[in-house]
Motif scaffolding. Structure first.
Motif, short mmCIF file in Angstrom:
data_model
loop_
_atom_site.label_atom_id
_atom_site.label_comp_id
_atom_site.label_asym_id
_atom_site.label_seq_id
_atom_site.Cartn_x
_atom_site.Cartn_y
_atom_site.Cartn_z
N GLU A 277 7.50 -6.50 -5.10
CA GLU A 277 7.42 -6.24 -6.53
C GLU A 277 6.21 -5.35 -6.84
O GLU A 277 6.31 -4.39 -7.62
CB GLU A 277 7.32 -7.54 -7.33
N VAL A 311 11.74 -8.72 -4.22
CA VAL A 311 12.48 -7.82 -5.10
C VAL A 311 13.30 -6.83 -4.29
O VAL A 311 14.47 -6.57 -4.58
CB VAL A 311 11.51 -7.06 -6.04
N LEU A 332 16.51 -7.58 -11.80
CA LEU A 332 15.36 -8.07 -11.05
C LEU A 332 14.04 -7.89 -11.79
O LEU A 332 12.99 -8.32 -11.29
CB LEU A 332 15.30 -7.37 -9.69
N TRP A 335 11.00 -10.60 -11.77
CA TRP A 335 11.05 -11.50 -10.61
C TRP A 335 9.71 -12.22 -10.47
O TRP A 335 8.66 -11.61 -10.53
CB TRP A 335 11.35 -10.69 -9.35
N ASP A 338 10.74 -16.12 -4.79
CA ASP A 338 11.96 -16.73 -4.24
C ASP A 338 11.69 -17.23 -2.84
O ASP A 338 10.72 -16.81 -2.19
CB ASP A 338 13.14 -15.73 -4.25
N VAL A 356 15.50 -18.63 -6.68
CA VAL A 356 14.80 -17.54 -7.35
C VAL A 356 14.22 -18.04 -8.67
O VAL A 356 14.90 -18.73 -9.43
CB VAL A 356 15.75 -16.35 -7.63
N MET A 358 12.01 -16.60 -12.20
CA MET A 358 11.66 -15.39 -12.95
C MET A 358 10.48 -15.69 -13.86
O MET A 358 10.10 -16.86 -14.06
CB MET A 358 12.86 -14.91 -13.76
N PHE A 367 18.78 -11.90 -14.64
CA PHE A 367 19.02 -12.02 -13.21
C PHE A 367 20.38 -12.67 -12.94
O PHE A 367 21.14 -12.22 -12.07
CB PHE A 367 17.91 -12.84 -12.54
#
Length: 398
Positions: A277, A311, A332, A335, A338, A356, A358, A367
């Protein structure tokens, strides 16, 4: 190690995790760990466009350019060893720290579960078939030595030397060999590798632009394109994984330098990026947006692999599954983290469970929209298992 390959374009399908091994080369994994400049001269003979200098003649000027571009001085000379092609490949293979077949088989469980490769693909053979001939120079961390194939400093070789000498310089100042990064099953090793390769690529591109003539740049580009042919049976995802550090790394480094100059780039080695990310969105790095802790989900059978897709992993999954780049990126955005676990569910059949989180409820809704679209293209091989306002767990099988 700078492998001569066609320049990789958009990062719409990049790598999932790239780790640094015993030299400045790249090895790849999901989750867990992968894989004589004896004196400096003050001047060098001038060589016209029609003459090709030797590596040793070209070396002092390239080193001076690297020091100027990076704003750092070499603390001690870098030893350079020139080898004939056969001896070069032999040494390269002798020092190869590529993942073992067992490690690649673990990764195969992830690749196949996500729909990135056919369960019938021998991923180990695919990775091995891309090495050797495309490499013309590498810097070895263990003995701090730069190895170059041949004696003539063609434009392409000089560009490679600018890349590898940047590795040598930053290794002297910050240390590039960081095995601890690959032991926590996170994206930290991949992120650090992208920083290092991006830095070296930035210098190489500057060298080509500022030092090589237009005709020499054309020669260098032809050398890169000519050495970049991939074996026909290598899956596209393998090429994307190999090319990732050279694709996203320079963009990340450019953003860091644009924000805070060379000093900010040097600070990044002391406090490097920790996730894909941050690489894809440098603002997340600058704002210290780090991944949230996510517990590893259970595997239905003996666990083969675990870690985070990140990501870029999820982006790669979406795009190879038929989701457009714009929809995948939108899904995504935000994010937070995860974790996955994979297992073997039968002969040539693998499954993966990923949880996952967020940054917000609204972003989780986005997502799930992308995830649901992707699941709809999986022909019953994937499903959402658990869903909460800010957390989703899904299962996918090969």
């Amino acid at each position: 190690m700078l492998r001569m390959h066609p320049r990789f374009g958009a990062v719409t399908a990049a790598a999932l995790l790239v780790g640094v091994a015993g030299c400045s080369s790249t090895t790849v994994s999901f989750g867990g760990p992968a894989v004589d400049h004896s004196s400096r001269a003050t001047s060098a003979p001038h060589h016209g466009d029609g003459l090709t200098p030797s590596v040793r003649q070209a070396l002092p000027r390239i080193e001076a350019f690297v020091e100027k571009e990076r704003g750092l001085r070499f603390k001690h000379p870098v030893k350079v060893k020139l080898l004939a092609p056969r001896a070069f490949v032999k040494l390269l293979n002798k020092g190869d720290k590529s993942p073992s077949r067992k490690a690649i088989n673990k990764q195969e469980s992830v690749f196949a579960s996500l729909g990135l490769v056919s369960p019938k693909v021998d991923l180990y053979k695919a990775f091995k078939s891309t090495s050797d001939q495309s490499t013309i120079g590498f810097y070895k961390f263990s003995n701090k030595r730069l190895y170059v194939k041949g004696k003539r400093a063609t434009p392409g070789v000089r560009a490679v030397m600018a890349h590898e000498l940047t590795h040598a310089l930053t290794d002297q100042w910050f240390g590039l060999r960081r095995p601890k990064l690959s032991k926590d099953n996170q994206e930290r090793q991949m992120a650090f590798t992208a920083l290092s390769e991006g830095d070296a690529e930035r210098t190489r591109l500057a060298y080509e632009s500022e030092v090589l003539t237009s005709s020499q740049r054309a020669v260098a580009e032809r050398q890169e394109a000519g050495a970049g042919g991939a074996p026909p049976d290598v899956p596209q995802v393998v090429l994307e994984l190999i090319g990732f550090p050279y694709s996203i790394g320079p963009r990340f480094v450019d953003a860091i330098v644009a924000d805070g100059g060379i000093k900010a780039l040097n600070r990044a080695y002391r406090h490097p990026p920790v996730s894909s990310e941050q690489l894809l969105n440098p603002a997340a790095f600058l704002e210290h947006d780090t991944p949230k802790h996510v517990a590893t989900p259970h595997a239905d059978r003996a666990r083969l692999e675990h870690g985070d897709l990140g990501v870029v992993g999820l982006l790669l999954m979406f795009e190879h599954g038929g989701i457009s780049n714009s929809e995948a990126l939108a899904s995504l955005h935000g994010w937070g983290g995860d974790q996955f676990a994979s297992w073997q569910a039968g002969k040539r059949k693998w499954c993966l469970r990923d949880t996952v989180v967020m940054d917000s409820v609204d972003q989780m809704s986005g997502f799930r929209t992308g995830l649901s679209d992707w699941i709809g293209m999986r022909d019953g091989r994937a499903r959402i298992e658990k869903s909460a306002p800010n957390r989703t767990t899904f299962i996918t099988c090969s």
